[in-house]
Design an enzyme around this catalytic site. Sequence first.
Site, PDB file in Angstrom:
ATOM      1  N   LYS A 104       0.866  -1.183   0.000  1.00 28.18           N
ATOM      2  CA  LYS A 104       0.000   0.000   0.000  1.00 28.18           C
ATOM      3  C   LYS A 104       0.894   1.221   0.000  1.00 28.18           C
ATOM      4  O   LYS A 104       2.022   1.174   0.516  1.00 28.18           O
ATOM      5  CB  LYS A 104      -0.873   0.001   1.258  1.00 28.18           C
ATOM      6  CG  LYS A 104      -2.119   0.829   1.123  1.00 28.18           C
ATOM      7  CD  LYS A 104      -3.203   0.067   0.396  1.00 28.18           C
ATOM      8  CE  LYS A 104      -4.461   0.874   0.205  1.00 28.18           C
ATOM      9  NZ  LYS A 104      -5.565   0.017  -0.281  1.00 28.18           N
TER      10      LYS A 104
HETATM   11  P1  NAD Z   1     -14.057   7.675  -2.195  1.00 33.95           P
HETATM   12  O1  NAD Z   1     -13.141   8.749  -1.776  1.00 33.95           O
HETATM   13  O2  NAD Z   1     -14.504   7.572  -3.610  1.00 33.95           O
HETATM   14  O3  NAD Z   1     -15.418   7.740  -1.321  1.00 33.95           O
HETATM   15  C1  NAD Z   1     -15.434   7.826   0.073  1.00 33.95           C
HETATM   16  C2  NAD Z   1     -16.827   8.265   0.517  1.00 33.95           C
HETATM   17  O4  NAD Z   1     -16.880   8.245   1.948  1.00 33.95           O
HETATM   18  C3  NAD Z   1     -17.215   9.698   0.111  1.00 33.95           C
HETATM   19  O5  NAD Z   1     -18.583   9.721  -0.233  1.00 33.95           O
HETATM   20  C4  NAD Z   1     -17.003  10.504   1.389  1.00 33.95           C
HETATM   21  O6  NAD Z   1     -17.823  11.653   1.462  1.00 33.95           O
HETATM   22  C5  NAD Z   1     -17.403   9.481   2.427  1.00 33.95           C
HETATM   23  N1  NAD Z   1     -16.855   9.743   3.765  1.00 33.95           N
HETATM   24  C6  NAD Z   1     -15.627  10.201   4.103  1.00 33.95           C
HETATM   25  N2  NAD Z   1     -15.534  10.347   5.437  1.00 33.95           N
HETATM   26  C7  NAD Z   1     -16.729   9.964   5.937  1.00 33.95           C
HETATM   27  C8  NAD Z   1     -17.256   9.895   7.245  1.00 33.95           C
HETATM   28  N3  NAD Z   1     -16.540  10.254   8.302  1.00 33.95           N
HETATM   29  N4  NAD Z   1     -18.533   9.448   7.391  1.00 33.95           N
HETATM   30  C9  NAD Z   1     -19.265   9.099   6.325  1.00 33.95           C
HETATM   31  N5  NAD Z   1     -18.829   9.160   5.059  1.00 33.95           N
HETATM   32  C10 NAD Z   1     -17.575   9.578   4.879  1.00 33.95           C
HETATM   33  O7  NAD Z   1     -13.361   6.319  -1.695  1.00 33.95           O
HETATM   34  P2  NAD Z   1     -13.643   4.827  -2.189  1.00 33.95           P
HETATM   35  O8  NAD Z   1     -12.706   4.489  -3.279  1.00 33.95           O
HETATM   36  O9  NAD Z   1     -15.110   4.648  -2.371  1.00 33.95           O
HETATM   37  O10 NAD Z   1     -13.142   4.015  -0.902  1.00 33.95           O
HETATM   38  C11 NAD Z   1     -13.933   3.858   0.268  1.00 33.95           C
HETATM   39  C12 NAD Z   1     -13.359   2.737   1.114  1.00 33.95           C
HETATM   40  O11 NAD Z   1     -13.297   1.537   0.343  1.00 33.95           O
HETATM   41  C13 NAD Z   1     -11.922   2.949   1.622  1.00 33.95           C
HETATM   42  O12 NAD Z   1     -11.800   2.309   2.879  1.00 33.95           O
HETATM   43  C14 NAD Z   1     -11.073   2.203   0.602  1.00 33.95           C
HETATM   44  O13 NAD Z   1      -9.822   1.789   1.125  1.00 33.95           O
HETATM   45  C15 NAD Z   1     -11.974   1.025   0.328  1.00 33.95           C
HETATM   46  N6  NAD Z   1     -11.709   0.337  -0.935  1.00 33.95           N
HETATM   47  C16 NAD Z   1     -11.789   0.982  -2.132  1.00 33.95           C
HETATM   48  C17 NAD Z   1     -11.570   0.278  -3.299  1.00 33.95           C
HETATM   49  C18 NAD Z   1     -11.751   0.916  -4.655  1.00 33.95           C
HETATM   50  O14 NAD Z   1     -11.614   0.203  -5.651  1.00 33.95           O
HETATM   51  N7  NAD Z   1     -12.062   2.202  -4.742  1.00 33.95           N
HETATM   52  C19 NAD Z   1     -11.219  -1.070  -3.258  1.00 33.95           C
HETATM   53  C20 NAD Z   1     -11.137  -1.702  -2.029  1.00 33.95           C
HETATM   54  C21 NAD Z   1     -11.390  -0.985  -0.867  1.00 33.95           C
END
Ligand code: NAD
Length: 414
Positions: A104
């Site tokens: 990471k």
């Molecule tokens: P992103 O930045 O696109 O979206 C994150 C969302 O969470 C946004 O809507 C934001 O407003 C919201 N958010 C932030 N802080 C918050 C809080 N305190 N309370 C409520 N909502 C909150 O990110 P993403 O890519 O969707 O990733 C989200 C999670 O999924 C992370 O933990 C990431 O590591 C995990 N993840 C993502 C992927 C991927 O392919 N994008 C793959 C595996 C895991």
Amino acid sequence: MSGSLYRAAVAQLEEAAKIAGVERDLLEVLKRPVREIIVHLPVRMDDGRVEVFTGYRVQHNNARGPFKGGIRYHPRVNLDEIRALAMWMTWKTALMNLPFGGAKGGIACDPKKMSASELERLTRRYAWAIFSSIGPYEDVPAPDVGTDERVMAWMADTYSKIAGRWEPGVVTSKPPALWGAEGRKEATGFGVAVAAREAARVLGLEPGDTTVAVQGYGNVGYWTAYFLAKMGFKIVAVSDSRGGIYEAGGLDPLRVREHKLKTGSVIDFPGAKRITNEELLELGATILVPAAIEGVINSGNAERIKARIVVEGANGPTTPEADRILYERGIVVVPDILANAGGVVASHFEWIQALTREKWPRERVVEKLEEKMVEAFRAVYKDSEEQGIDMRRGALSIALSRVAEAARLRGLWP
Ligand code: NAD
């Protein structure tokens, strides 16, 4: 989350090691990453000042193949968090039986406050700084929170310029025009939806009678809501960092997304009731999908979670204490390394396409991804039922057994 995320990851590993029968020597190796890179990155900002950012790349394990894992741009990025996330990537790629290890990376910065040209200079400087430690057969980064396909295009370009040849296999989740896989963007959310559907199925729940609440409406949260709604589930609540909305009759994920694109948030969606993020977690929806940040389900609220199934779209949304409470209360938790693995599975498909210079149609990606998710879900569910353990321990012990076997076979050298 209070405390160290990495310590929580090590505690999970120690428990899984007992189940998987991993010997002390190997456990000591796996508790630590193979390599940790810290770089300080001077960047000329648009106003002429130079700002120095700190970047990380933690490579946890590569016994099964090149390191693999995302790059996060967020003000709170730190070594402890990146270490934990790197270790979880090792388990995730092993659980999905992909020919990768785990890594990471991240930069402590606020991408929302930076211009596109500042972000480009920062990204290229970072790619240059870690150049000798990444590569299609060494370490293959991807996006995470705060990064996207545009950032991946800059990474691929910088790497290729320094290498003196075009290397689309060095990162995944690139734009489709640069050998990005069709369907990669929605792959994680699609995988989360498939995992939720499978969990509902084993509990005998019909989609039409099953309500869903999704915390976080970014890449993972939106696509999860979109695909679950398409499968017939009723999305009653969603939220983002500014708050949440509730509609007992069901929300249309597409319309909510349009509203968020227009206004910057899901809140104030016409006709829906305004709720807080805390209320969303404790709502009576049958399926709860935390898809935002770490540690949101913790010892402070685990007793009040009313869902029957928690599907972890985010990485590490449930603390170890909360995990125990949910298990004792009979709530099924589909763990992150299984539930959100769709992204890395699609990344593997993209890597194959980049190396072979072949282009797969979207349908092929989706079909193979669904197959992989269902297969992994069923293996973990069966294993945890047979052993009388929760799905997280089941998933971790399967993953750990695979990594341990590869590490033992390769041996210690030099
Ligand atoms: P992103 O930045 O696109 O979206 C994150 C969302 O969470 C946004 O809507 C934001 O407003 C919201 N958010 C932030 N802080 C918050 C809080 N305190 N309370 C409520 N909502 C909150 O990110 P993403 O890519 O969707 O990733 C989200 C999670 O999924 C992370 O933990 C990431 O590591 C995990 N993840 C993502 C992927 C991927 O392919 N994008 C793959 C595996 C895991």
